[in-house]
Design a protein around this motif. Structure first.
Motif, PDB file in Angstrom:
ATOM      1  N   LEU A  85       0.814  -1.212   0.000  1.00 47.80           N
ATOM      2  CA  LEU A  85       0.000   0.000   0.000  1.00 47.80           C
ATOM      3  C   LEU A  85       0.850   1.265   0.000  1.00 47.80           C
ATOM      4  O   LEU A  85       0.447   2.293  -0.564  1.00 47.80           O
ATOM      5  CB  LEU A  85      -0.950  -0.010   1.196  1.00 47.80           C
ATOM      6  N   GLU A  86       2.010   1.218   0.615  1.00 47.21           N
ATOM      7  CA  GLU A  86       2.905   2.379   0.623  1.00 47.21           C
ATOM      8  C   GLU A  86       3.357   2.711  -0.797  1.00 47.21           C
ATOM      9  O   GLU A  86       3.373   3.877  -1.195  1.00 47.21           O
ATOM     10  CB  GLU A  86       4.126   2.095   1.511  1.00 47.21           C
ATOM     11  N   LYS A  99      -1.276  -5.324  12.135  1.00 48.00           N
ATOM     12  CA  LYS A  99      -1.632  -4.048  11.515  1.00 48.00           C
ATOM     13  C   LYS A  99      -0.589  -3.560  10.506  1.00 48.00           C
ATOM     14  O   LYS A  99      -0.897  -2.755   9.629  1.00 48.00           O
ATOM     15  CB  LYS A  99      -1.872  -2.979  12.587  1.00 48.00           C
ATOM     16  N   HIS A 100       0.653  -4.080  10.602  1.00 53.12           N
ATOM     17  CA  HIS A 100       1.682  -3.682   9.649  1.00 53.12           C
ATOM     18  C   HIS A 100       1.311  -4.058   8.215  1.00 53.12           C
ATOM     19  O   HIS A 100       1.818  -3.462   7.257  1.00 53.12           O
ATOM     20  CB  HIS A 100       3.026  -4.338  10.009  1.00 53.12           C
ATOM     21  N   LEU A 101       0.439  -5.052   8.068  1.00 53.96           N
ATOM     22  CA  LEU A 101      -0.009  -5.447   6.733  1.00 53.96           C
ATOM     23  C   LEU A 101      -0.745  -4.307   6.035  1.00 53.96           C
ATOM     24  O   LEU A 101      -0.853  -4.296   4.801  1.00 53.96           O
ATOM     25  CB  LEU A 101      -0.924  -6.668   6.821  1.00 53.96           C
ATOM     26  N   LEU A 102      -1.233  -3.353   6.813  1.00 54.00           N
ATOM     27  CA  LEU A 102      -1.985  -2.219   6.277  1.00 54.00           C
ATOM     28  C   LEU A 102      -1.186  -0.924   6.321  1.00 54.00           C
ATOM     29  O   LEU A 102      -1.756   0.164   6.246  1.00 54.00           O
ATOM     30  CB  LEU A 102      -3.300  -2.058   7.043  1.00 54.00           C
ATOM     31  N   ASN A 103       0.130  -1.027   6.420  1.00 56.21           N
ATOM     32  CA  ASN A 103       0.955   0.186   6.362  1.00 56.21           C
ATOM     33  C   ASN A 103       0.666   0.939   5.071  1.00 56.21           C
ATOM     34  O   ASN A 103       0.722   0.373   3.987  1.00 56.21           O
ATOM     35  CB  ASN A 103       2.445  -0.179   6.421  1.00 56.21           C
ATOM     36  N   GLY A 104       0.349   2.209   5.215  1.00 56.25           N
ATOM     37  CA  GLY A 104      -0.021   3.017   4.060  1.00 56.25           C
ATOM     38  C   GLY A 104      -1.513   3.272   3.965  1.00 56.25           C
ATOM     39  O   GLY A 104      -1.957   4.123   3.196  1.00 56.25           O
ATOM     40  N   ALA A 105      -2.310   2.551   4.751  1.00 53.14           N
ATOM     41  CA  ALA A 105      -3.763   2.726   4.706  1.00 53.14           C
ATOM     42  C   ALA A 105      -4.170   4.134   5.114  1.00 53.14           C
ATOM     43  O   ALA A 105      -5.163   4.684   4.622  1.00 53.14           O
ATOM     44  CB  ALA A 105      -4.451   1.704   5.596  1.00 53.14           C
ATOM     45  N   ASP A 106      -3.389   4.740   6.010  1.00 49.21           N
ATOM     46  CA  ASP A 106      -3.724   6.082   6.478  1.00 49.21           C
ATOM     47  C   ASP A 106      -3.544   7.133   5.385  1.00 49.21           C
ATOM     48  O   ASP A 106      -4.006   8.263   5.522  1.00 49.21           O
ATOM     49  CB  ASP A 106      -2.850   6.451   7.686  1.00 49.21           C
ATOM     50  N   LYS A 107      -2.905   6.753   4.283  1.00 47.96           N
ATOM     51  CA  LYS A 107      -2.688   7.687   3.180  1.00 47.96           C
ATOM     52  C   LYS A 107      -3.709   7.517   2.055  1.00 47.96           C
ATOM     53  O   LYS A 107      -3.680   8.249   1.063  1.00 47.96           O
ATOM     54  CB  LYS A 107      -1.271   7.505   2.631  1.00 47.96           C
ATOM     55  N   ALA A 108      -4.596   6.541   2.195  1.00 44.32           N
ATOM     56  CA  ALA A 108      -5.605   6.293   1.162  1.00 44.32           C
ATOM     57  C   ALA A 108      -6.652   7.397   1.161  1.00 44.32           C
ATOM     58  O   ALA A 108      -6.874   8.079   2.174  1.00 44.32           O
ATOM     59  CB  ALA A 108      -6.269   4.945   1.396  1.00 44.32           C
ATOM     60  N   ASP A 109      -7.309   7.571   0.033  1.00 50.17           N
ATOM     61  CA  ASP A 109      -8.436   8.502  -0.050  1.00 50.17           C
ATOM     62  C   ASP A 109      -9.714   7.845   0.446  1.00 50.17           C
ATOM     63  O   ASP A 109     -10.611   8.524   0.951  1.00 50.17           O
ATOM     64  CB  ASP A 109      -8.617   8.982  -1.491  1.00 50.17           C
ATOM     65  N   SER A 110      -9.788   6.530   0.291  1.00 45.74           N
ATOM     66  CA  SER A 110     -10.957   5.794   0.773  1.00 45.74           C
ATOM     67  C   SER A 110     -10.568   4.344   1.030  1.00 45.74           C
ATOM     68  O   SER A 110      -9.630   3.817   0.436  1.00 45.74           O
ATOM     69  CB  SER A 110     -12.109   5.857  -0.247  1.00 45.74           C
ATOM     70  N   ILE A 111     -11.308   3.714   1.915  1.00 45.80           N
ATOM     71  CA  ILE A 111     -11.057   2.321   2.267  1.00 45.80           C
ATOM     72  C   ILE A 111     -12.374   1.696   2.699  1.00 45.80           C
ATOM     73  O   ILE A 111     -13.216   2.381   3.294  1.00 45.80           O
ATOM     74  CB  ILE A 111      -9.998   2.199   3.388  1.00 45.80           C
ATOM     75  N   ILE A 112     -12.568   0.430   2.370  1.00 44.74           N
ATOM     76  CA  ILE A 112     -13.767  -0.278   2.832  1.00 44.74           C
ATOM     77  C   ILE A 112     -13.353  -1.467   3.689  1.00 44.74           C
ATOM     78  O   ILE A 112     -12.335  -2.097   3.445  1.00 44.74           O
ATOM     79  CB  ILE A 112     -14.661  -0.730   1.665  1.00 44.74           C
ATOM     80  N   ILE A 113     -14.162  -1.773   4.713  1.00 43.94           N
ATOM     81  CA  ILE A 113     -13.895  -2.888   5.621  1.00 43.94           C
ATOM     82  C   ILE A 113     -15.223  -3.563   5.959  1.00 43.94           C
ATOM     83  O   ILE A 113     -16.158  -2.915   6.427  1.00 43.94           O
ATOM     84  CB  ILE A 113     -13.210  -2.408   6.917  1.00 43.94           C
ATOM     85  N   ASP A 114     -15.290  -4.873   5.729  1.00 44.88           N
ATOM     86  CA  ASP A 114     -16.496  -5.642   6.066  1.00 44.88           C
ATOM     87  C   ASP A 114     -16.504  -6.018   7.539  1.00 44.88           C
ATOM     88  O   ASP A 114     -15.516  -6.541   8.053  1.00 44.88           O
ATOM     89  CB  ASP A 114     -16.558  -6.931   5.252  1.00 44.88           C
ATOM     90  N   GLY A 115     -17.647  -5.813   8.179  1.00 42.11           N
ATOM     91  CA  GLY A 115     -17.813  -6.301   9.544  1.00 42.11           C
ATOM     92  C   GLY A 115     -18.155  -7.778   9.574  1.00 42.11           C
ATOM     93  O   GLY A 115     -17.813  -8.492  10.513  1.00 42.11           O
TER      94      GLY A 115
END
Length: 476
Positions: free
Chosen positions: A249-250, A280-296
């Protein structure tokens, strides 16, 4: 016209009687399945046989209790620890109770007065997501599943990034998005719904570990621009459905920033890892996305459907829809966070926030860490077990709870043998696993969704596959 039937249908004492009976049945179902007391995950029937069973069933009179009991018996048991198949959570019971409550209250939630409590709870849930992702000005909403969530986010990307006002004026230029060739099919479907066509979906190859080859992004981008396309977005998978592998993602963000395109992350399955300090390291870079979806309803234990669509900037969450419906709200120009029909496809939207909040209220956010970490650990443990078996091979080292593997054989076609194994397991019903195709090769695929699936279950699965394989080979 008599109202006696209507009075019976809405009778509270009858509801109490039938509801108590159903809760008792579900309680027994949980007792039988969650800790593996029942023998089978599924009792397999063909589609035609199941159809004819129910066609005959409805021709007779049955009690409500008998109907519910029959449905339970003839349904797949996702709460069984030997259910290691598709990405559907064994619903946390308190989330199921919240869903029952929301189904009975039936608050539509298009506008605030149609769902005051659930609307406020939805904002709190989204704030929790935004905080853990790292979106300081984040905002969003809940919607019905990852497919609809991805479409909504990409429509927002089109509204923000496209040179034309497509929503009001239609297409006058060719638009495109970039995505991994291993991305979930719903991203492809969303692009086609948006009118991008086959040529507007730029599928980037993956490497040997099934990650998007980010070193190819510039050349693929230049190629599509030369053909007259305007690239509006790039989508990262977190993870891809077939392999459970997260894109870098980075690196994708760096590309998106350089080319000034929208960065969207499809984290329907694995976004919940953001709650796990271990993963959570698997999602490094997620904070820089414009949008993200996550299923509950995948990795957070909620009942289906419940998907968070979270935008880095609050204003972007309003970008998709601008049509007026003055009978619903008075000032379309106002943000009105509490009138959710302004931002979602659904007008009559279910009270999804209750499914999340019931879990948080009962067990705290810590539950999501425990749930994800346990399941990802189980996937990695199973991968290690497979590698220890001389007669099995693994497609790649798992990084999540998804593991692709197969039985090795020197007799017959390895793909056909493993396809037959999968079919035999389905018909047997003790375990439920699925299959997938990776570069034209068939693999068995497990997704560890039940936190009570143990090493003992995993070893039993491998032994059963071995038994089935030997029986198949001996008769071929």
């Amino acid at each position: 016209m008599s109202t006696s039937l209507l009075k019976k249908a809405y009778d509270s004492s009858l509801f109490k009687k039938e509801g108590t009976d159903l809760v008792n049945q579900i309680s027994q179902y949980l007792s039988d399945t969650t800790f593996g007391k029942s023998e089978k995950v599924i009792t397999w029937t063909t589609p035609e046989d199941e159809y004819h069973f129910w066609k005959e069933y409805i021709s007779d009179t049955h009690t409500t209790s008998d109907f519910f009991k029959t449905v339970i018996a003839r349904s797949i048991h996702t709460h069984h620890p030997k259910y290691i198949g598709h990405q559907v959570a064994p619903t946390v019971p308190v989330s199921a109770l919240a869903t029952l409550l929301s189904a009975q209250l039936n608050n539509g939630m298009a506008v605030y007065e149609m769902g005051a409590a659930s609307t406020a709870l939805e904002r709190l849930i989204i704030e929790q997501f935004a905080k853990v992702i790292g979106f300081e000005n984040g905002d969003g909403f809940l919607t019905s599943g990852g497919t609809l969530a991805n479409l909504t986010a990409l429509l927002a990307a089109r509204r923000v990034m496209a040179k034309d006002d497509v929503w009001n004026e239609g297409h006058s230029s060719k638009l495109a998005i970039m995505v991994s060739e291993e991305a979930h099919y719903c991203v492809d479907r969303a692009a086609r719904i948006m009118g991008l066509g086959s040529d507007g979906i730029i599928k980037v190859p993956v490497d040997d570990t099934y990650k998007m080859r980010t070193e190819l992004l510039d050349s693929y981008y230049d190629s599509v621009v030369e053909k007259g396309y305007e690239v509006i977005a790039i989508v990262g998978s977190a993870p891809s459905t077939s392999t459970g592998v997260y894109d870098d993602l980075e690196e994708i963000y760096a590309f998106a920033k350089a080319k000034k395109v929208w960065f969207h992350i499809d984290a329907a399955h694995g976004g919940a890892a953001i709650f796990s300090p271990k993963y959570k390291h698997l999602l490094n870079g997620a904070d820089k996305a414009d949008s993200i979806i996550i299923d509950g309803h995948k990795m957070m234990g909620t009942s289906a459907l419940a998907t968070a669509v979270v935008f880095k900037e609050s204003t972007a969450s309003y970008a998709t829809f601008e049509q007026k419906a003055q009978y619903l709200w008075e000032k379309n120009e106002d943000a009105d966070w509490f009138n959710l029909a302004k931002r979602t496809f659904e007008c009559t939207k279910s009270m999804m926030s209750l499914r999340f909040y019931a879990i948080i209220n009962a067990y705290g956010v810590q539950f999501f860490d425990d749930f994800v970490t346990t399941l990802y650990d189980a996937g990695k443990e199973f991968g290690d077990l497979v590698k220890q078996q001389e007669d099995f091979e693994i497609a790649l080292d798992p990084v999540s709870n998804i593991v692709c593997f197969r039985y090795k054989t020197s007799t017959g076609d390895i793909n056909l043998v493993n396809q037959s194994i999968r079919k035999a397991l389905l018909e047997d019903g003790e375990f439920y696993i699925v299959g997938t195709s990776l570069r034209g090769e068939f693999y068995l695929r497990t997704t560890f969704m039940n936190p009570f699936t143990t090493r003992t279950h995993s070893l039993r699965l491998l032994n059963l596959i071995r038994e089935v394989a030997k029986a198949l080979i001996s008769v071929s």
